[in-house]
Design a protein around this motif. Sequence first.
Motif, PDB file in Angstrom:
ATOM      1  N   TYR A  78       7.119  -2.309 -69.699  1.00  0.00           N
ATOM      2  CA  TYR A  78       7.487  -1.012 -70.480  1.00  0.00           C
ATOM      3  C   TYR A  78       7.621  -1.684 -71.912  1.00  0.00           C
ATOM      4  O   TYR A  78       7.092  -1.461 -72.915  1.00  0.00           O
ATOM      5  CB  TYR A  78       8.232  -0.058 -70.013  1.00  0.00           C
ATOM      6  N   ASP A  79       8.442  -2.719 -72.011  1.00  0.00           N
ATOM      7  CA  ASP A  79       8.918  -3.326 -73.355  1.00  0.00           C
ATOM      8  C   ASP A  79       7.549  -3.857 -73.867  1.00  0.00           C
ATOM      9  O   ASP A  79       7.469  -3.756 -75.111  1.00  0.00           O
ATOM     10  CB  ASP A  79       9.908  -4.162 -72.960  1.00  0.00           C
ATOM     11  N   ALA A  80       6.687  -4.530 -73.199  1.00  0.00           N
ATOM     12  CA  ALA A  80       5.520  -5.252 -73.631  1.00  0.00           C
ATOM     13  C   ALA A  80       4.447  -4.234 -73.945  1.00  0.00           C
ATOM     14  O   ALA A  80       4.090  -4.308 -75.351  1.00  0.00           O
ATOM     15  CB  ALA A  80       4.911  -6.069 -72.507  1.00  0.00           C
ATOM     16  N   ALA A  81       4.411  -3.066 -73.287  1.00  0.00           N
ATOM     17  CA  ALA A  81       3.327  -2.177 -73.750  1.00  0.00           C
ATOM     18  C   ALA A  81       3.834  -1.372 -74.945  1.00  0.00           C
ATOM     19  O   ALA A  81       3.124  -1.381 -75.867  1.00  0.00           O
ATOM     20  CB  ALA A  81       2.972  -1.017 -72.701  1.00  0.00           C
ATOM     21  N   VAL A  82       5.070  -0.941 -75.118  1.00  0.00           N
ATOM     22  CA  VAL A  82       5.594  -0.568 -76.335  1.00  0.00           C
ATOM     23  C   VAL A  82       5.623  -1.422 -77.438  1.00  0.00           C
ATOM     24  O   VAL A  82       5.427  -0.857 -78.682  1.00  0.00           O
ATOM     25  CB  VAL A  82       7.116   0.283 -75.920  1.00  0.00           C
ATOM     26  N   SER A  88       4.949   5.685 -75.186  1.00  0.00           N
ATOM     27  CA  SER A  88       5.709   5.844 -74.206  1.00  0.00           C
ATOM     28  C   SER A  88       5.822   7.110 -73.495  1.00  0.00           C
ATOM     29  O   SER A  88       5.962   8.222 -74.172  1.00  0.00           O
ATOM     30  CB  SER A  88       7.225   5.791 -74.461  1.00  0.00           C
ATOM     31  N   LEU A  89       5.283   7.233 -72.253  1.00  0.00           N
ATOM     32  CA  LEU A  89       5.404   8.632 -71.807  1.00  0.00           C
ATOM     33  C   LEU A  89       6.710   8.926 -70.924  1.00  0.00           C
ATOM     34  O   LEU A  89       7.445   9.841 -70.968  1.00  0.00           O
ATOM     35  CB  LEU A  89       4.240   8.557 -70.657  1.00  0.00           C
ATOM     36  N   HIS A  90       6.905   7.707 -70.334  1.00  0.00           N
ATOM     37  CA  HIS A  90       8.452   7.760 -69.529  1.00  0.00           C
ATOM     38  C   HIS A  90       9.006   6.279 -69.503  1.00  0.00           C
ATOM     39  O   HIS A  90       8.402   5.357 -68.851  1.00  0.00           O
ATOM     40  CB  HIS A  90       8.228   8.102 -68.124  1.00  0.00           C
ATOM     41  N   ALA A  91      10.272   6.133 -70.115  1.00  0.00           N
ATOM     42  CA  ALA A  91      10.891   4.897 -70.069  1.00  0.00           C
ATOM     43  C   ALA A  91      11.358   4.416 -68.381  1.00  0.00           C
ATOM     44  O   ALA A  91      11.361   5.582 -67.880  1.00  0.00           O
ATOM     45  CB  ALA A  91      12.094   4.922 -70.993  1.00  0.00           C
ATOM     46  N   PRO A  92      11.588   3.173 -68.119  1.00  0.00           N
ATOM     47  CA  PRO A  92      11.947   3.130 -66.872  1.00  0.00           C
ATOM     48  C   PRO A  92      13.220   3.656 -66.285  1.00  0.00           C
ATOM     49  O   PRO A  92      13.909   4.032 -66.963  1.00  0.00           O
ATOM     50  CB  PRO A  92      12.141   1.569 -66.981  1.00  0.00           C
ATOM     51  N   ARG A  93      12.669   4.331 -65.169  1.00  0.00           N
ATOM     52  CA  ARG A  93      14.150   4.859 -64.487  1.00  0.00           C
ATOM     53  C   ARG A  93      13.611   5.158 -62.997  1.00  0.00           C
ATOM     54  O   ARG A  93      12.403   4.998 -62.490  1.00  0.00           O
ATOM     55  CB  ARG A  93      14.328   6.319 -65.247  1.00  0.00           C
ATOM     56  N   PHE A 103      11.089   3.378 -58.794  1.00  0.00           N
ATOM     57  CA  PHE A 103      11.249   2.996 -60.071  1.00  0.00           C
ATOM     58  C   PHE A 103      10.141   2.846 -60.890  1.00  0.00           C
ATOM     59  O   PHE A 103       9.525   1.647 -60.451  1.00  0.00           O
ATOM     60  CB  PHE A 103      12.312   1.652 -60.034  1.00  0.00           C
ATOM     61  N   GLY A 104       9.812   3.390 -61.945  1.00  0.00           N
ATOM     62  CA  GLY A 104       8.610   3.437 -62.675  1.00  0.00           C
ATOM     63  C   GLY A 104       8.902   3.710 -64.064  1.00  0.00           C
ATOM     64  O   GLY A 104       9.765   4.215 -64.507  1.00  0.00           O
ATOM     65  N   SER A 105       7.795   3.155 -64.889  1.00  0.00           N
ATOM     66  CA  SER A 105       7.667   3.323 -66.208  1.00  0.00           C
ATOM     67  C   SER A 105       6.316   3.707 -66.638  1.00  0.00           C
ATOM     68  O   SER A 105       5.469   3.426 -65.876  1.00  0.00           O
ATOM     69  CB  SER A 105       8.207   2.342 -67.129  1.00  0.00           C
ATOM     70  N   PHE A 106       6.040   4.676 -67.553  1.00  0.00           N
ATOM     71  CA  PHE A 106       4.782   5.017 -67.695  1.00  0.00           C
ATOM     72  C   PHE A 106       4.407   4.961 -69.271  1.00  0.00           C
ATOM     73  O   PHE A 106       5.250   5.303 -70.207  1.00  0.00           O
ATOM     74  CB  PHE A 106       4.660   6.587 -67.461  1.00  0.00           C
ATOM     75  N   VAL A 107       3.278   4.669 -69.815  1.00  0.00           N
ATOM     76  CA  VAL A 107       2.762   4.461 -71.050  1.00  0.00           C
ATOM     77  C   VAL A 107       1.489   4.973 -71.218  1.00  0.00           C
ATOM     78  O   VAL A 107       0.658   5.079 -70.172  1.00  0.00           O
ATOM     79  CB  VAL A 107       3.024   2.835 -71.566  1.00  0.00           C
ATOM     80  N   ASP A 109      -2.270   3.851 -72.698  1.00  0.00           N
ATOM     81  CA  ASP A 109      -2.888   2.699 -72.881  1.00  0.00           C
ATOM     82  C   ASP A 109      -3.925   3.044 -74.279  1.00  0.00           C
ATOM     83  O   ASP A 109      -3.972   4.064 -74.668  1.00  0.00           O
ATOM     84  CB  ASP A 109      -3.686   1.998 -71.866  1.00  0.00           C
ATOM     85  N   PRO A 110      -4.537   2.039 -74.917  1.00  0.00           N
ATOM     86  CA  PRO A 110      -5.263   2.361 -76.073  1.00  0.00           C
ATOM     87  C   PRO A 110      -6.245   3.340 -75.962  1.00  0.00           C
ATOM     88  O   PRO A 110      -6.935   3.957 -76.862  1.00  0.00           O
ATOM     89  CB  PRO A 110      -5.852   0.853 -76.347  1.00  0.00           C
ATOM     90  N   ASP A 111      -6.968   3.527 -74.725  1.00  0.00           N
ATOM     91  CA  ASP A 111      -7.935   4.474 -74.380  1.00  0.00           C
ATOM     92  C   ASP A 111      -7.236   5.732 -73.924  1.00  0.00           C
ATOM     93  O   ASP A 111      -8.113   6.660 -73.627  1.00  0.00           O
ATOM     94  CB  ASP A 111      -8.868   3.844 -73.240  1.00  0.00           C
ATOM     95  N   GLY A 112      -6.041   6.082 -74.046  1.00  0.00           N
ATOM     96  CA  GLY A 112      -5.276   7.153 -73.410  1.00  0.00           C
ATOM     97  C   GLY A 112      -5.069   7.301 -72.100  1.00  0.00           C
ATOM     98  O   GLY A 112      -4.667   8.494 -71.500  1.00  0.00           O
ATOM     99  N   ASN A 113      -5.291   6.306 -71.272  1.00  0.00           N
ATOM    100  CA  ASN A 113      -4.959   6.206 -69.818  1.00  0.00           C
ATOM    101  C   ASN A 113      -3.610   6.286 -69.682  1.00  0.00           C
ATOM    102  O   ASN A 113      -2.810   5.853 -70.301  1.00  0.00           O
ATOM    103  CB  ASN A 113      -5.497   5.407 -68.921  1.00  0.00           C
ATOM    104  N   ASN A 114      -2.884   6.904 -68.620  1.00  0.00           N
ATOM    105  CA  ASN A 114      -1.640   7.001 -68.162  1.00  0.00           C
ATOM    106  C   ASN A 114      -1.296   5.776 -67.316  1.00  0.00           C
ATOM    107  O   ASN A 114      -1.766   5.865 -65.950  1.00  0.00           O
ATOM    108  CB  ASN A 114      -1.159   8.295 -67.514  1.00  0.00           C
ATOM    109  N   VAL A 115      -0.745   4.784 -67.813  1.00  0.00           N
ATOM    110  CA  VAL A 115      -0.893   3.454 -66.966  1.00  0.00           C
ATOM    111  C   VAL A 115       0.715   3.421 -66.606  1.00  0.00           C
ATOM    112  O   VAL A 115       1.896   3.576 -67.524  1.00  0.00           O
ATOM    113  CB  VAL A 115      -1.143   2.347 -67.739  1.00  0.00           C
TER     114      VAL A 115
END
Length: 129
Positions: A78-82, A88-93, A103-107, A109-115
């Motif tokens: 998460y920290d690397a992506a942000v 940021s879609l969802h911080a780690p939790r 336990f997951g985090s969501f960002v 990506d540059p093409d709009g995908n939810n990773v």
Amino acid sequence: MIDHFGIVCADFAKAQHFYDTVLGVLGYSRQMEFGPAIGYGRAGKPDFWIEDGGDREVGAPIHFAFQAADVDQVREFYDAAVGLGAESLHAPRLWPEYHPGYFGSFVRDPDGNNVEAVFHGAGPTPGDG
């Protein structure tokens, strides 16, 4: 590497029938229904998801998740992506609505995908949940 991924379906009823049938032949079944999505897999773990895309363009950005070794890797992902400017879609939790220990985090990506980065064996952690 890949934990799970999902696709958007233009005709959700038809897609459900299709995947119920063809994945059933392979020994997979519905493992979870979450909002407008159905997850298929085995032994309680959905690995492949279909989502109702009747109101979206098919071929739109998708969701996929990478397996992490522990909660620290989820946070580092998460920290690397942000840090690279990802939305940021969802911080780690913890995500107990998915299953205990999720336990997951969501960002985005540059093409709009939810990773997502996910670890399935987390216990309660301070500040999460």
